[in-house]
Scaffold this motif. Sequence first.
Motif, PDB file in Angstrom:
ATOM      1  N   PHE A  62       0.794  -1.237   0.000  1.00 29.13           N
ATOM      2  CA  PHE A  62       0.000   0.000   0.000  1.00 29.13           C
ATOM      3  C   PHE A  62       0.824   1.284   0.000  1.00 29.13           C
ATOM      4  CE2 PHE A  62      -2.527  -3.279   2.206  1.00 29.13           C
ATOM      5  CZ  PHE A  62      -3.668  -3.278   1.409  1.00 29.13           C
ATOM      6  N   GLY A  63       2.126   1.189   0.219  1.00 28.56           N
ATOM      7  CA  GLY A  63       2.933   2.373   0.481  1.00 28.56           C
ATOM      8  C   GLY A  63       3.203   3.308  -0.674  1.00 28.56           C
ATOM      9  N   LEU A  64       2.853   2.915  -1.889  1.00 28.78           N
ATOM     10  CA  LEU A  64       3.126   3.771  -3.049  1.00 28.78           C
ATOM     11  C   LEU A  64       2.082   4.871  -3.259  1.00 28.78           C
ATOM     12  CD1 LEU A  64       4.194   1.016  -5.597  1.00 28.78           C
ATOM     13  CD2 LEU A  64       5.664   2.825  -4.738  1.00 28.78           C
ATOM     14  N   PHE A  65       1.143   5.020  -2.331  1.00 33.79           N
ATOM     15  CA  PHE A  65      -0.009   5.885  -2.573  1.00 33.79           C
ATOM     16  C   PHE A  65       0.361   7.321  -2.940  1.00 33.79           C
ATOM     17  CE2 PHE A  65       0.842   6.452   1.923  1.00 33.79           C
ATOM     18  CZ  PHE A  65       0.625   7.805   2.124  1.00 33.79           C
ATOM     19  N   ALA A  66       1.386   7.893  -2.292  1.00 30.39           N
ATOM     20  CA  ALA A  66       1.714   9.301  -2.533  1.00 30.39           C
ATOM     21  C   ALA A  66       2.146   9.548  -3.974  1.00 30.39           C
ATOM     22  CB  ALA A  66       2.804   9.763  -1.573  1.00 30.39           C
ATOM     23  N   ALA A  67       2.863   8.590  -4.553  1.00 31.54           N
ATOM     24  CA  ALA A  67       3.361   8.749  -5.924  1.00 31.54           C
ATOM     25  C   ALA A  67       2.235   8.810  -6.939  1.00 31.54           C
ATOM     26  CB  ALA A  67       4.296   7.590  -6.273  1.00 31.54           C
ATOM     27  N   TYR A  68       1.046   8.365  -6.557  1.00 35.87           N
ATOM     28  CA  TYR A  68      -0.107   8.410  -7.453  1.00 35.87           C
ATOM     29  C   TYR A  68      -1.160   9.424  -6.995  1.00 35.87           C
ATOM     30  CZ  TYR A  68       1.841   4.081  -9.309  1.00 35.87           C
ATOM     31  OH  TYR A  68       2.682   3.150  -9.883  1.00 35.87           O
ATOM     32  N   LEU A  69      -1.385   9.503  -5.695  1.00 36.91           N
ATOM     33  CA  LEU A  69      -2.483  10.341  -5.207  1.00 36.91           C
ATOM     34  C   LEU A  69      -2.184  11.836  -5.275  1.00 36.91           C
ATOM     35  CD1 LEU A  69      -3.975   8.286  -2.241  1.00 36.91           C
ATOM     36  CD2 LEU A  69      -4.538   8.256  -4.668  1.00 36.91           C
ATOM     37  N   VAL A  70      -0.924  12.216  -5.332  1.00 38.76           N
ATOM     38  CA  VAL A  70      -0.607  13.630  -5.578  1.00 38.76           C
ATOM     39  C   VAL A  70      -1.121  14.029  -6.955  1.00 38.76           C
ATOM     40  CG1 VAL A  70       1.254  15.279  -6.020  1.00 38.76           C
ATOM     41  CG2 VAL A  70       1.366  13.808  -4.013  1.00 38.76           C
ATOM     42  N   PHE A  71      -0.915  13.155  -7.942  1.00 37.41           N
ATOM     43  CA  PHE A  71      -1.442  13.417  -9.284  1.00 37.41           C
ATOM     44  C   PHE A  71      -2.970  13.392  -9.288  1.00 37.41           C
ATOM     45  CE2 PHE A  71       2.669  11.779 -11.307  1.00 37.41           C
ATOM     46  CZ  PHE A  71       3.063  13.052 -11.716  1.00 37.41           C
ATOM     47  N   VAL A  72      -3.568  12.463  -8.527  1.00 38.61           N
ATOM     48  CA  VAL A  72      -5.025  12.394  -8.444  1.00 38.61           C
ATOM     49  C   VAL A  72      -5.576  13.708  -7.899  1.00 38.61           C
ATOM     50  CG1 VAL A  72      -6.980  11.276  -7.299  1.00 38.61           C
ATOM     51  CG2 VAL A  72      -5.106   9.889  -8.195  1.00 38.61           C
ATOM     52  N   GLN A  76      -7.917  16.529  -9.843  1.00 39.76           N
ATOM     53  CA  GLN A  76      -9.212  16.934  -9.301  1.00 39.76           C
ATOM     54  C   GLN A  76      -9.286  18.446  -9.105  1.00 39.76           C
ATOM     55  OE1 GLN A  76     -12.015  15.158  -8.432  1.00 39.76           O
ATOM     56  NE2 GLN A  76     -11.221  13.212  -9.197  1.00 39.76           N
ATOM     57  N   ILE A  77      -8.192  19.047  -8.695  1.00 40.15           N
ATOM     58  CA  ILE A  77      -8.142  20.507  -8.548  1.00 40.15           C
ATOM     59  C   ILE A  77      -8.312  21.165  -9.914  1.00 40.15           C
ATOM     60  CG2 ILE A  77      -6.618  22.448  -8.007  1.00 40.15           C
ATOM     61  CD1 ILE A  77      -5.493  20.706  -5.710  1.00 40.15           C
ATOM     62  N   PHE A  91     -10.511  26.613 -22.865  1.00 49.41           N
ATOM     63  CA  PHE A  91      -9.576  26.406 -21.745  1.00 49.41           C
ATOM     64  C   PHE A  91     -10.185  25.470 -20.705  1.00 49.41           C
ATOM     65  CE2 PHE A  91      -8.636  27.780 -17.347  1.00 49.41           C
ATOM     66  CZ  PHE A  91      -7.322  27.344 -17.270  1.00 49.41           C
ATOM     67  N   ALA A  92     -11.419  25.759 -20.316  1.00 46.99           N
ATOM     68  CA  ALA A  92     -12.071  24.967 -19.272  1.00 46.99           C
ATOM     69  C   ALA A  92     -12.253  23.519 -19.714  1.00 46.99           C
ATOM     70  CB  ALA A  92     -13.419  25.586 -18.912  1.00 46.99           C
ATOM     71  N   GLY A  93     -12.650  23.330 -20.963  1.00 49.67           N
ATOM     72  CA  GLY A  93     -12.875  21.979 -21.469  1.00 49.67           C
ATOM     73  C   GLY A  93     -11.602  21.154 -21.485  1.00 49.67           C
ATOM     74  N   LEU A  94     -10.523  21.750 -21.996  1.00 49.91           N
ATOM     75  CA  LEU A  94      -9.251  21.027 -22.056  1.00 49.91           C
ATOM     76  C   LEU A  94      -8.697  20.757 -20.659  1.00 49.91           C
ATOM     77  CD1 LEU A  94      -7.531  22.847 -25.055  1.00 49.91           C
ATOM     78  CD2 LEU A  94      -8.494  20.542 -25.028  1.00 49.91           C
ATOM     79  N   LEU A  95      -8.815  21.742 -19.764  1.00 49.74           N
ATOM     80  CA  LEU A  95      -8.327  21.563 -18.405  1.00 49.74           C
ATOM     81  C   LEU A  95      -9.122  20.479 -17.683  1.00 49.74           C
ATOM     82  CD1 LEU A  95      -6.460  22.417 -16.094  1.00 49.74           C
ATOM     83  CD2 LEU A  95      -8.132  24.186 -15.482  1.00 49.74           C
ATOM     84  N   PHE A  96     -10.433  20.481 -17.881  1.00 53.93           N
ATOM     85  CA  PHE A  96     -11.272  19.474 -17.229  1.00 53.93           C
ATOM     86  C   PHE A  96     -10.923  18.071 -17.729  1.00 53.93           C
ATOM     87  CE2 PHE A  96     -14.966  16.764 -16.740  1.00 53.93           C
ATOM     88  CZ  PHE A  96     -15.379  17.045 -15.437  1.00 53.93           C
ATOM     89  N   LEU A  97     -10.804  17.917 -19.035  1.00 56.97           N
ATOM     90  CA  LEU A  97     -10.476  16.604 -19.595  1.00 56.97           C
ATOM     91  C   LEU A  97      -9.080  16.145 -19.161  1.00 56.97           C
ATOM     92  CD1 LEU A  97     -11.897  16.949 -23.217  1.00 56.97           C
ATOM     93  CD2 LEU A  97     -12.829  15.567 -21.330  1.00 56.97           C
ATOM     94  N   GLY A  98      -8.161  17.103 -19.119  1.00 55.66           N
ATOM     95  CA  GLY A  98      -6.809  16.766 -18.669  1.00 55.66           C
ATOM     96  C   GLY A  98      -6.794  16.325 -17.216  1.00 55.66           C
ATOM     97  N   GLY A  99      -7.509  17.071 -16.371  1.00 56.32           N
ATOM     98  CA  GLY A  99      -7.582  16.717 -14.956  1.00 56.32           C
ATOM     99  C   GLY A  99      -8.276  15.386 -14.738  1.00 56.32           C
ATOM    100  N   LEU A 100      -9.345  15.155 -15.511  1.00 52.66           N
ATOM    101  CA  LEU A 100     -10.076  13.886 -15.427  1.00 52.66           C
ATOM    102  C   LEU A 100      -9.175  12.715 -15.818  1.00 52.66           C
ATOM    103  CD1 LEU A 100     -12.772  12.317 -15.106  1.00 52.66           C
ATOM    104  CD2 LEU A 100     -13.213  12.805 -17.537  1.00 52.66           C
ATOM    105  N   LEU A 102      -5.852  12.611 -15.930  1.00 52.57           N
ATOM    106  CA  LEU A 102      -4.728  12.459 -15.008  1.00 52.57           C
ATOM    107  C   LEU A 102      -5.157  11.749 -13.733  1.00 52.57           C
ATOM    108  CD1 LEU A 102      -1.775  13.125 -14.202  1.00 52.57           C
ATOM    109  CD2 LEU A 102      -2.641  15.282 -13.241  1.00 52.57           C
ATOM    110  N   SER A 103      -6.234  12.236 -13.122  1.00 51.52           N
ATOM    111  CA  SER A 103      -6.672  11.664 -11.839  1.00 51.52           C
ATOM    112  C   SER A 103      -7.175  10.233 -11.999  1.00 51.52           C
ATOM    113  CB  SER A 103      -7.753  12.552 -11.206  1.00 51.52           C
ATOM    114  OG  SER A 103      -8.864  12.709 -12.082  1.00 51.52           O
TER     115      SER A 103
END
Length: 314
Positions: A62-72, A76-77, A91-100, A102-103
């Motif tokens: 379970f210890g690898l969580f930080a390496a992935y959840l920082v990106f998650v 989300q932000i 801008f909003a559309g591309l940022l939303f899709l990128g964030g989706l 990535l997370s």
Amino acid sequence: MTSYDDTQRRKKLMTKSTKNRLFLAAFLIGGGLLVVALFADLSISNAVINYNSIFGTLFQTFGLFAAYLVFVLAGQIGMAYALRHTDEPLFAGLLFLGGLGLSAWQLKQYLNEVANYGLSALHNIQVDKPMGLANSDKAAVKLPVGQSLILWIVVYLLLTILIQYWLHKKDDQLLKKYLIVAVFASLTLWFAGQVNGALKTFWGRFRPYELNHAQTNFTSWVHPNGPNGHMSFPSGHAMAGTVSILFSWFAVNPKTKKILWISGVVFAILMAISRVIIGAHFLSDVTFSFLITAAIIYVMEECYHRLVPDDLQL
């Protein structure tokens, strides 16, 4: 009379001075450990290895969580910020899709890691092998595709609801600050991962559990072997443990920030110890990984404070 800005500036200077001292102390201690490891890496490993360690197996799984959840969290932000700026649809559309993307993808990768290590441990128990003897470079057991997909979707939806609810309560200015931190945290994590991966490939060091019976294929940490498929030096898990410090960057309250920072350091140390105990790494592997990752975090945090205006910093 001292102004509020002057007081805040002095607090920042005190905090920076404290962090500098801690950073230098860590490097002195780490440097000492690397010197010790130069002569005692193999003997330390042989003395503490326990492939049935519950402690080591849990951190391995379970210890690898930080390496992935920082990106998650960063993704989300980005999604939350995009939803506040729908007046700029491109801008909003591309940022939303990128964030989706990535997370969602990073969460999937983490769940895959957990499932692979967890199932490998269970498989080892079933065939009467040490439970912690899981290959860190190639998964031997995987979760069925259907189950993996359902787990991913359910966990992602739950995380999205929780994080978006938390962000929904933040005003526009604070969300903007979070977005800036998310960018710097993501870059920091990406740099750390790239450096760690490149060194692993170049060093080609055998892991403790990969050594032959006579241990003649052991090499010192100052002796790179070149690309050969072996990836003990430096430790990826130790890097993941160290980047848990990045969660402190997202805290607004100074007390919370301090608690998260200390928790990240403690977790990194526990992770390093667990990797040596479970036989996946030598002392030098985890020590060097901690130091190089801490250096990257330090430089990126300094860039953040130097490049981002004070009124946009958390």
